[in-house]
Design a protein around this motif. Structure first.
Motif, PDB file in Angstrom:
ATOM      1  N   MET A   1       0.854  -1.162   0.000  1.00  0.00           N
ATOM      2  CA  MET A   1       0.000   0.000   0.000  1.00  0.00           C
ATOM      3  C   MET A   1       0.904   1.229   0.000  1.00  0.00           C
ATOM      4  SD  MET A   1      -2.747   1.199   2.906  1.00  0.00           S
ATOM      5  CE  MET A   1      -3.537  -0.355   2.973  1.00  0.00           C
ATOM      6  N   ASN A   2       0.709   2.106  -0.981  1.00  0.00           N
ATOM      7  CA  ASN A   2       1.538   3.296  -1.022  1.00  0.00           C
ATOM      8  C   ASN A   2       0.938   4.398  -0.134  1.00  0.00           C
ATOM      9  OD1 ASN A   2      -0.372   4.838  -2.489  1.00  0.00           O
ATOM     10  ND2 ASN A   2       0.411   4.064  -4.433  1.00  0.00           N
ATOM     11  N   HIS A   3       1.679   5.487  -0.015  1.00  0.00           N
ATOM     12  CA  HIS A   3       1.300   6.544   0.924  1.00  0.00           C
ATOM     13  C   HIS A   3      -0.029   7.206   0.536  1.00  0.00           C
ATOM     14  CE1 HIS A   3       1.900   9.579   3.946  1.00  0.00           C
ATOM     15  NE2 HIS A   3       1.691  10.515   3.034  1.00  0.00           N
ATOM     16  N   ALA A   4      -0.224   7.451  -0.758  1.00  0.00           N
ATOM     17  CA  ALA A   4      -1.458   8.107  -1.208  1.00  0.00           C
ATOM     18  C   ALA A   4      -2.674   7.235  -0.909  1.00  0.00           C
ATOM     19  CB  ALA A   4      -1.371   8.409  -2.703  1.00  0.00           C
ATOM     20  N   GLN A   5      -2.543   5.924  -1.166  1.00  0.00           N
ATOM     21  CA  GLN A   5      -3.652   5.012  -0.884  1.00  0.00           C
ATOM     22  C   GLN A   5      -3.944   4.971   0.615  1.00  0.00           C
ATOM     23  OE1 GLN A   5      -1.856   1.590  -2.699  1.00  0.00           O
ATOM     24  NE2 GLN A   5      -3.291   1.636  -4.419  1.00  0.00           N
ATOM     25  N   LEU A   6      -2.876   4.971   1.406  1.00  0.00           N
ATOM     26  CA  LEU A   6      -3.035   4.914   2.853  1.00  0.00           C
ATOM     27  C   LEU A   6      -3.774   6.143   3.380  1.00  0.00           C
ATOM     28  CD1 LEU A   6      -2.204   3.374   5.452  1.00  0.00           C
ATOM     29  CD2 LEU A   6      -0.200   4.829   5.510  1.00  0.00           C
ATOM     30  N   THR A   7      -3.396   7.332   2.906  1.00  0.00           N
ATOM     31  CA  THR A   7      -4.064   8.536   3.400  1.00  0.00           C
ATOM     32  C   THR A   7      -5.509   8.604   2.923  1.00  0.00           C
ATOM     33  OG1 THR A   7      -3.165   9.792   1.548  1.00  0.00           O
ATOM     34  CG2 THR A   7      -1.961   9.898   3.630  1.00  0.00           C
ATOM     35  N   ALA A   8      -5.767   8.202   1.658  1.00  0.00           N
ATOM     36  CA  ALA A   8      -7.146   8.233   1.147  1.00  0.00           C
ATOM     37  C   ALA A   8      -8.031   7.272   1.923  1.00  0.00           C
ATOM     38  CB  ALA A   8      -7.165   7.896  -0.339  1.00  0.00           C
ATOM     39  N   LEU A   9      -7.520   6.071   2.198  1.00  0.00           N
ATOM     40  CA  LEU A   9      -8.295   5.092   2.959  1.00  0.00           C
ATOM     41  C   LEU A   9      -8.530   5.581   4.385  1.00  0.00           C
ATOM     42  CD1 LEU A   9      -9.624   2.324   2.931  1.00  0.00           C
ATOM     43  CD2 LEU A   9      -7.435   1.335   3.573  1.00  0.00           C
ATOM     44  N   GLY A  10      -7.517   6.202   5.000  1.00  0.00           N
ATOM     45  CA  GLY A  10      -7.674   6.741   6.352  1.00  0.00           C
ATOM     46  C   GLY A  10      -8.750   7.816   6.403  1.00  0.00           C
ATOM     47  N   ARG A  11      -8.751   8.704   5.402  1.00  0.00           N
ATOM     48  CA  ARG A  11      -9.785   9.752   5.361  1.00  0.00           C
ATOM     49  C   ARG A  11     -11.176   9.157   5.223  1.00  0.00           C
ATOM     50  NH1 ARG A  11      -6.379  12.881   1.667  1.00  0.00           N
ATOM     51  NH2 ARG A  11      -5.278  14.342   2.962  1.00  0.00           N
ATOM     52  N   ALA A  12     -11.305   8.153   4.310  1.00  0.00           N
ATOM     53  CA  ALA A  12     -12.617   7.541   4.088  1.00  0.00           C
ATOM     54  C   ALA A  12     -13.125   6.863   5.365  1.00  0.00           C
ATOM     55  CB  ALA A  12     -12.537   6.532   2.947  1.00  0.00           C
ATOM     56  N   LEU A  13     -12.227   6.211   6.099  1.00  0.00           N
ATOM     57  CA  LEU A  13     -12.641   5.540   7.335  1.00  0.00           C
ATOM     58  C   LEU A  13     -12.986   6.552   8.432  1.00  0.00           C
ATOM     59  CD1 LEU A  13     -10.166   2.543   7.336  1.00  0.00           C
ATOM     60  CD2 LEU A  13     -12.591   2.524   6.774  1.00  0.00           C
ATOM     61  N   ARG A  14     -12.265   7.687   8.453  1.00  0.00           N
ATOM     62  CA  ARG A  14     -12.607   8.712   9.438  1.00  0.00           C
ATOM     63  C   ARG A  14     -13.983   9.310   9.153  1.00  0.00           C
ATOM     64  NH1 ARG A  14      -7.120   9.455   9.303  1.00  0.00           N
ATOM     65  NH2 ARG A  14      -7.131  10.990   7.636  1.00  0.00           N
ATOM     66  N   VAL A  15     -14.298   9.511   7.872  1.00  0.00           N
ATOM     67  CA  VAL A  15     -15.623  10.019   7.503  1.00  0.00           C
ATOM     68  C   VAL A  15     -16.696   9.035   7.952  1.00  0.00           C
ATOM     69  CG1 VAL A  15     -17.127  10.466   5.516  1.00  0.00           C
ATOM     70  CG2 VAL A  15     -14.855  11.478   5.603  1.00  0.00           C
ATOM     71  N   LEU A  16     -16.438   7.730   7.747  1.00  0.00           N
ATOM     72  CA  LEU A  16     -17.406   6.723   8.183  1.00  0.00           C
ATOM     73  C   LEU A  16     -17.573   6.749   9.698  1.00  0.00           C
ATOM     74  CD1 LEU A  16     -16.533   3.704   5.884  1.00  0.00           C
ATOM     75  CD2 LEU A  16     -18.571   5.122   5.826  1.00  0.00           C
ATOM     76  N   GLY A  17     -16.487   6.982  10.424  1.00  0.00           N
ATOM     77  CA  GLY A  17     -16.580   7.074  11.881  1.00  0.00           C
ATOM     78  C   GLY A  17     -17.436   8.246  12.312  1.00  0.00           C
ATOM     79  N   GLU A  18     -17.299   9.374  11.588  1.00  0.00           N
ATOM     80  CA  GLU A  18     -18.139  10.533  11.904  1.00  0.00           C
ATOM     81  C   GLU A  18     -19.608  10.229  11.638  1.00  0.00           C
ATOM     82  OE1 GLU A  18     -16.530  13.686   9.584  1.00  0.00           O
ATOM     83  OE2 GLU A  18     -14.636  13.698  10.690  1.00  0.00           O
ATOM     84  N   HIS A  19     -19.876   9.492  10.541  1.00  0.00           N
ATOM     85  CA  HIS A  19     -21.263   9.102  10.250  1.00  0.00           C
ATOM     86  C   HIS A  19     -21.811   8.219  11.373  1.00  0.00           C
ATOM     87  CE1 HIS A  19     -21.729  10.857   6.360  1.00  0.00           C
ATOM     88  NE2 HIS A  19     -20.800  10.117   5.772  1.00  0.00           N
TER      89      HIS A  19
END
Length: 189
Positions: A1-19
């Motif tokens: 997993m490269n850095h860009a994929q890691l940050t994008a996935l982290g953001r998506a999971l944080r958004v789901l946590g907020e939901h």
């Protein structure tokens, strides 16, 4: 997993946590459709980042190896090794064959192989870690001239360093001061 994929996935999971924190009994359907879209987006990102097959065994050494249902870790290769060890405990060691002369390897012996060659690696500080910039050089002076040209270029990095590689790595010289930069805006708030 490269850095860009890691940050994008982290953001998506944080958004789901907020939901998840905002869900209640009176959440409108429009909001639930938004959650569903964000879930799909996170699953798509996860699908892109996973490159290996699903492990078929619980063995760390052979995660996708052949399966033996009777083995505790489901790994046929490790279970075969364990069975052989148990068998040798009861039957004694296997009879030894007469010594065989070593055959000539098509790859040669260690003494025939070339020695490692020394190189100078120009690296730049990208705000998080040191990364290679340009190609490794065989000549130290040429590597220093390359770094000097990079520092005079239109978009210089905040720091450069020259690493000497022979059988080990040694940092020879550092230009600038590497400062760690947080990639998230507003410090991950």
């Amino acid at each position: 997993m490269n850095h860009a994929q890691l940050t994008a996935l982290g953001r998506a999971l944080r958004v789901l946590g907020e939901h998840g924190e905002a869900l209640s009994a009176d959440t409108p359907d429009g909001r639930l459709h938004e959650v569903k879209d964000d879930l799909r987006r996170a699953l798509d990102l996860l699908e892109e980042t996973v490159t290996t097959a699903v492990p078929s065994t619980r063995c760390a050494e052979h995660p996708t190896g052949p399966v033996d249902k009777s083995a505790p870790d489901l790994c046929l290769l490790c279970e075969t090794r364990r069975r052989t060890a148990r068998r040798s405990e009861f039957n004694g060691p296997a009879p030894h064959a007469p010594p065989v002369e070593p055959a000539q390897s098509r790859y040669g012996v260690r003494g025939d192989r070339p020695q490692p060659q020394q190189r100078w690696l120009p690296e730049l500080w990208n705000g998080q870690t040191w990364q290679l910039c340009g190609t490794p050089r065989r000549d130290r002076r040429e590597a220093e001239l390359f770094i000097a040209a990079e520092r005079r270029g239109p978009r210089p990095a905040m720091a450069y360093r020259l690493v000497h590689e022979f059988t080990d790595y040694e940092v020879l010289r550092v230009w600038g001061t590497p400062v760690r930069i947080d990639i998230e805006p507003m410090g991950n708030l």
